[in-house]
Design a protein around this motif. Structure first.
Motif, PDB file in Angstrom:
ATOM      1  N   TYR A   1       0.853  -1.189   0.000  1.00 56.65           N
ATOM      2  CA  TYR A   1       0.000   0.000   0.000  1.00 56.65           C
ATOM      3  C   TYR A   1       0.883   1.230   0.000  1.00 56.65           C
ATOM      4  N   LYS A   2       0.407   2.228  -0.708  1.00 56.73           N
ATOM      5  CA  LYS A   2       1.169   3.460  -0.858  1.00 56.73           C
ATOM      6  C   LYS A   2       1.363   4.191   0.464  1.00 56.73           C
ATOM      7  N   ASP A   3       0.283   4.240   1.248  1.00 53.39           N
ATOM      8  CA  ASP A   3       0.339   5.014   2.488  1.00 53.39           C
ATOM      9  C   ASP A   3       1.243   4.315   3.510  1.00 53.39           C
ATOM     10  N   PRO A   4       2.360   4.920   3.854  1.00 53.70           N
ATOM     11  CA  PRO A   4       3.283   4.254   4.773  1.00 53.70           C
ATOM     12  C   PRO A   4       2.727   4.091   6.179  1.00 53.70           C
ATOM     13  N   LYS A   5       1.624   4.776   6.483  1.00 55.35           N
ATOM     14  CA  LYS A   5       1.035   4.659   7.823  1.00 55.35           C
ATOM     15  C   LYS A   5      -0.075   3.619   7.861  1.00 55.35           C
ATOM     16  N   GLY A   6      -0.327   3.007   6.730  1.00 54.61           N
ATOM     17  CA  GLY A   6      -1.384   2.010   6.681  1.00 54.61           C
ATOM     18  C   GLY A   6      -2.402   2.395   5.648  1.00 54.61           C
ATOM     19  N   PRO A   7      -3.157   1.414   5.152  1.00 52.00           N
ATOM     20  CA  PRO A   7      -4.116   1.696   4.097  1.00 52.00           C
ATOM     21  C   PRO A   7      -5.272   2.555   4.603  1.00 52.00           C
ATOM     22  N   ALA A   8      -5.285   3.791   4.184  1.00 54.43           N
ATOM     23  CA  ALA A   8      -6.378   4.689   4.565  1.00 54.43           C
ATOM     24  C   ALA A   8      -7.612   4.326   3.745  1.00 54.43           C
ATOM     25  N   GLY A   9      -8.748   4.659   4.258  1.00 54.26           N
ATOM     26  CA  GLY A   9      -9.972   4.443   3.504  1.00 54.26           C
ATOM     27  C   GLY A   9     -10.353   2.985   3.392  1.00 54.26           C
ATOM     28  N   TRP A  10      -9.873   2.188   4.325  1.00 56.74           N
ATOM     29  CA  TRP A  10     -10.275   0.790   4.339  1.00 56.74           C
ATOM     30  C   TRP A  10     -11.786   0.702   4.487  1.00 56.74           C
ATOM     31  N   SER A  11     -12.406  -0.138   3.679  1.00 53.78           N
ATOM     32  CA  SER A  11     -13.825  -0.394   3.847  1.00 53.78           C
ATOM     33  C   SER A  11     -14.089  -1.835   3.461  1.00 53.78           C
ATOM     34  N   PRO A  12     -15.171  -2.402   3.976  1.00 55.80           N
ATOM     35  CA  PRO A  12     -15.470  -3.797   3.645  1.00 55.80           C
ATOM     36  C   PRO A  12     -15.631  -3.983   2.138  1.00 55.80           C
ATOM     37  N   ALA A  13     -16.030  -2.920   1.459  1.00 56.29           N
ATOM     38  CA  ALA A  13     -16.261  -3.011   0.014  1.00 56.29           C
ATOM     39  C   ALA A  13     -14.959  -3.259  -0.748  1.00 56.29           C
ATOM     40  N   GLY A  14     -13.882  -2.909  -0.156  1.00 57.94           N
ATOM     41  CA  GLY A  14     -12.640  -3.184  -0.863  1.00 57.94           C
ATOM     42  C   GLY A  14     -11.564  -2.189  -0.537  1.00 57.94           C
ATOM     43  N   ASN A  15     -10.382  -2.643  -0.552  1.00 59.65           N
ATOM     44  CA  ASN A  15      -9.238  -1.818  -0.225  1.00 59.65           C
ATOM     45  C   ASN A  15      -8.118  -2.312  -1.102  1.00 59.65           C
ATOM     46  N   ARG A  16      -7.940  -1.662  -2.213  1.00 55.57           N
ATOM     47  CA  ARG A  16      -7.003  -2.177  -3.202  1.00 55.57           C
ATOM     48  C   ARG A  16      -5.576  -1.791  -2.885  1.00 55.57           C
ATOM     49  N   PRO A  17      -4.735  -2.804  -2.783  1.00 57.30           N
ATOM     50  CA  PRO A  17      -3.322  -2.475  -2.631  1.00 57.30           C
ATOM     51  C   PRO A  17      -2.798  -1.877  -3.931  1.00 57.30           C
ATOM     52  N   GLU A  18      -1.737  -1.143  -3.840  1.00 57.10           N
ATOM     53  CA  GLU A  18      -1.109  -0.589  -5.034  1.00 57.10           C
ATOM     54  C   GLU A  18      -0.598  -1.738  -5.908  1.00 57.10           C
ATOM     55  N   SER A  19      -0.045  -2.733  -5.247  1.00 52.95           N
ATOM     56  CA  SER A  19       0.341  -3.945  -5.954  1.00 52.95           C
ATOM     57  C   SER A  19       0.395  -5.084  -4.963  1.00 52.95           C
ATOM     58  N   SER A  20       0.482  -6.273  -5.513  1.00 54.37           N
ATOM     59  CA  SER A  20       0.414  -7.462  -4.685  1.00 54.37           C
ATOM     60  C   SER A  20       1.240  -8.544  -5.364  1.00 54.37           C
ATOM     61  N   VAL A  21       1.944  -9.348  -4.563  1.00 55.37           N
ATOM     62  CA  VAL A  21       2.720 -10.417  -5.174  1.00 55.37           C
ATOM     63  C   VAL A  21       2.309 -11.772  -4.607  1.00 55.37           C
ATOM     64  N   ASP A  22       2.304 -12.758  -5.471  1.00 53.93           N
ATOM     65  CA  ASP A  22       2.009 -14.135  -5.095  1.00 53.93           C
ATOM     66  C   ASP A  22       3.303 -14.770  -4.599  1.00 53.93           C
ATOM     67  N   LEU A  23       3.266 -15.286  -3.381  1.00 52.61           N
ATOM     68  CA  LEU A  23       4.495 -15.821  -2.788  1.00 52.61           C
ATOM     69  C   LEU A  23       4.745 -17.289  -3.129  1.00 52.61           C
ATOM     70  N   ARG A  24       3.812 -17.909  -3.830  1.00 50.84           N
ATOM     71  CA  ARG A  24       4.015 -19.316  -4.173  1.00 50.84           C
ATOM     72  C   ARG A  24       5.232 -19.475  -5.089  1.00 50.84           C
ATOM     73  N   GLY A  25       6.189 -20.270  -4.653  1.00 53.25           N
ATOM     74  CA  GLY A  25       7.392 -20.499  -5.462  1.00 53.25           C
ATOM     75  C   GLY A  25       8.426 -19.384  -5.361  1.00 53.25           C
ATOM     76  N   ALA A  26       8.130 -18.396  -4.505  1.00 52.68           N
ATOM     77  CA  ALA A  26       9.073 -17.277  -4.373  1.00 52.68           C
ATOM     78  C   ALA A  26      10.309 -17.703  -3.582  1.00 52.68           C
ATOM     79  N   ARG A  27      11.330 -16.875  -3.674  1.00 51.23           N
ATOM     80  CA  ARG A  27      12.552 -17.107  -2.892  1.00 51.23           C
ATOM     81  C   ARG A  27      12.874 -15.846  -2.129  1.00 51.23           C
TER      82      ARG A  27
END
Ligand code: I3S
Length: 126
Positions: free
Chosen positions: A49-75
């Motif tokens: 998330y962009k906000d270094p203090k935590g994701p602002a505007g969190w709501s049950p409807a959705g809180n989109r991270p700026e990006s996300s990575v799948d850790l399966r198979g990661a090193r």
């Protein structure tokens, strides 16, 4: 107001701030751009998330991270010669995206290293 883990998705294992830079995309080297980032480790993913203090505007409807990575198979490893910054973590996804995560606090970096490594290991065993 501060964010609470209870505001986040159920499977959250860890959340907090780190400095982050992406260093490769699909195996192609990128120019570093260090940014304070809020990280959420949940399920099989590490979300940024962009906000270094935590994701602002969190709501049950959705809180989109700026990006996300799948850790399966990661090193994951310590970055060592990939950065002059102390306590830098290096991780690489199966798709060849690479990131450095860094904190001046050795304890914070160590906790993140351990937590991410734990998820990767769990996924390896599935
Ligand atoms: O791996 P590098 O190229 O030495 O990384 C440094 C550079 O990205 C630098 O920016 P410039 O693109 O203006 O040279 C950053 O300011 C540094 O933080 C990068 O190195 P560290 O050691 O901080 O990861």
């Amino acid at each position: 107001s501060p964010i609470h883990l209870s505001d986040l998705p159920h499977e959250v294992e860890k959340a907090g701030q780190m400095n982050k830079t992406k260093i490769a995309e699909g195996g192609r080297k990128l120019r570093k751009s260090w940014t304070p980032t809020w990280l959420v480790l949940a399920g099989n993913s590490l979300m940024f998330y962009k906000d270094p203090k935590g994701p602002a505007g969190w709501s049950p409807a959705g809180n989109r991270p700026e990006s996300s990575v799948d850790l399966r198979g990661a090193r994951i490893d310590w970055a060592r010669d990939l950065s002059s910054k102390r306590n830098a973590i290096h991780f690489r996804t199966v798709t060849g995206n690479e990131y450095l995560l860094q904190s001046d606090s050795e304890a914070i970096s160590r906790d993140w290293h351990r937590a991410i490594k734990g998820v990767i290991r769990r996924l390896d065993e599935e």
